[in-house]
Scaffold this active site. Sequence first.
Site, short mmCIF file in Angstrom:
data_model
loop_
_atom_site.label_atom_id
_atom_site.label_comp_id
_atom_site.label_asym_id
_atom_site.label_seq_id
_atom_site.Cartn_x
_atom_site.Cartn_y
_atom_site.Cartn_z
N TRP A 1 0.79 -1.22 0.00
CA TRP A 1 0.00 0.00 0.00
C TRP A 1 0.83 1.28 0.00
CZ3 TRP A 1 1.75 2.34 4.28
CH2 TRP A 1 2.00 1.60 5.44
N LYS B 1 -2.62 -8.60 -7.44
CA LYS B 1 -3.55 -8.16 -6.39
C LYS B 1 -2.96 -6.95 -5.69
CE LYS B 1 -4.14 -9.42 -2.07
NZ LYS B 1 -4.54 -8.14 -1.41
N GLU C 1 -5.53 -4.11 -0.21
CA GLU C 1 -6.95 -3.77 -0.08
C GLU C 1 -7.17 -2.32 0.31
OE1 GLU C 1 -6.14 -6.40 3.67
OE2 GLU C 1 -5.39 -6.25 1.61
N SER D 1 5.31 -7.16 4.35
CA SER D 1 5.96 -7.33 5.66
C SER D 1 6.61 -8.70 5.77
CB SER D 1 4.93 -7.17 6.77
OG SER D 1 4.00 -8.25 6.75
N ALA E 1 6.05 -10.73 8.17
CA ALA E 1 4.99 -11.66 8.57
C ALA E 1 4.22 -12.17 7.36
CB ALA E 1 4.05 -10.98 9.55
N THR E 2 3.91 -11.27 6.42
CA THR E 2 3.19 -11.69 5.22
C THR E 2 4.05 -12.62 4.37
OG1 THR E 2 1.92 -9.63 5.20
CG2 THR E 2 1.98 -10.89 3.16
N GLU F 1 10.33 -9.10 -1.19
CA GLU F 1 10.92 -7.86 -0.67
C GLU F 1 10.13 -7.51 0.58
OE1 GLU F 1 11.16 -4.66 0.63
OE2 GLU F 1 10.86 -3.47 -1.20
N CYS G 1 10.51 1.17 2.77
CA CYS G 1 11.39 0.12 3.29
C CYS G 1 12.85 0.56 3.36
CB CYS G 1 11.29 -1.13 2.43
SG CYS G 1 9.62 -1.80 2.29
#
Length: 474
Positions: A148, A172, A175, A225, A227-228, A246, A280
């Site tokens: 995002w 994608k 969101e 992230s 985590a993702t 990344e 980042c």
Amino acid sequence: MHDKLLIEGKLVAGKGEALAVFNPATGEQIAAIAQADLHQVDAAVLAAESAFAHWGQTTPKTRATLLLQIADAIEENAEAFARLESLNCGKPYHAALNDEVPAVADVFRFFAGAARCLSGSAAGEYLEGHTSMIRRDPVGVVASIAPWNYPLMMASWKLAPALAAGNCVVLKPAEQTPLTTFYLAHLLAEILPAGVVNIVFGRGADIGDALTGHEKVNMVSLTGSIATGAHILSHTASSVKRTHMELGGKAPVIVFDDADIDQVVDGIRSFGFYNAGQDCTAACRLYVQRAVYDKVVEALGNAVATLKMGDPHDETTELGPLITEQQLERVVGFVERAKALPHITVVTGGERVKGQGFYFQPTVLAGAKQEDEIVQKEVFGPVISITPFDDEAQVIGWANASHYGLASSVWTRDIGRAHRLAACLQYGCTWVNTHFMLVSEMPHGGQKLSGYGKDMSMYGLEDYTIVRHIMIRH
């Protein structure tokens, strides 16, 4: 406002739950857009698989011609893209128009040329009576997940090399920020053959998982992230897909006592706070040699305090809001925990801005210690920490003592020192006497928990290919 998915060359409404989209500068809802349902995700992937049978066999010239048409279309619609990016992300309009949209078009132009210059190893007779050659072929169907913070730019970083190499893509967007991607979809529908690019929309937990885990997807590319990234790796492990990750950073900025302090201050004022620090590679973790530490702290605090926040359409605005209320609260939490430490001084900022929108003051925190959370973890907001150091060995150790490995910079007039540190720093990119400078010809990507794979450059193109050995007996 464009709000349609792109599936098999057609713009279609999502059939799933409607998701609210907000303007971060005001906190107001600007749209409610239906996400894809699982059948539409499946249709998008199958459309890409079908299109790949032809697209993967096209000539580089054919692909390059279409990539150049995409670049032209982006430039022709630059103001529309900038307005949507500003509306959906809170970015200053002039920054989106003058910095980001031209960079997006340039990425497509670069990969149009790169597609025609992909080289391989020399053919030869490595076994008597046999000739060997190397091919670089496209991977197939690529599932690309964009973040995002730079929705349009990151979409271009994923689409351009994948298409140049002959792959088909299902993209994608995040969101929170789909608007420029939807606008791009209606342009791509007029330029590319049906199914070469498909665009779906929805939450990661359902639509993202359905896409990345699809059996017909050959490769997953993510900017997001840690985590993702870890979730996607786990989610796709059983199908052993190629992945390109990344995953963020915590850039060390090393300032030696011989550095040009005015240059340092001007640079960090820009490179630490561009996009409200939601980058980042942001220059956020400063190490300053003790002899000039006090001078840098004072000068940087004074400079950062002059950053202008406000209306994204005001040409003098330099700093926009954070992307969501949730992200704002996350930044507030980091800063409040840092402020509670007795050794940390708030040089400037440190507070949420009262009123509408998700704004946080540009913040400089001095006196941070190596083990502090504010030094070790990615804040992703307009916050920098400053830590004093004594010598090269100490600062190299501190800079490398991080889970991240994306970007770094060294500020010094000593060219020998610059080379020594560049050789020792464990980061995908090290700048010297600058920071945050990116060009399409050079690779961008990290190591350690910042991920692997390269965006941009010929290395980025190669990441979307498979190396194959062909041997002919004669």
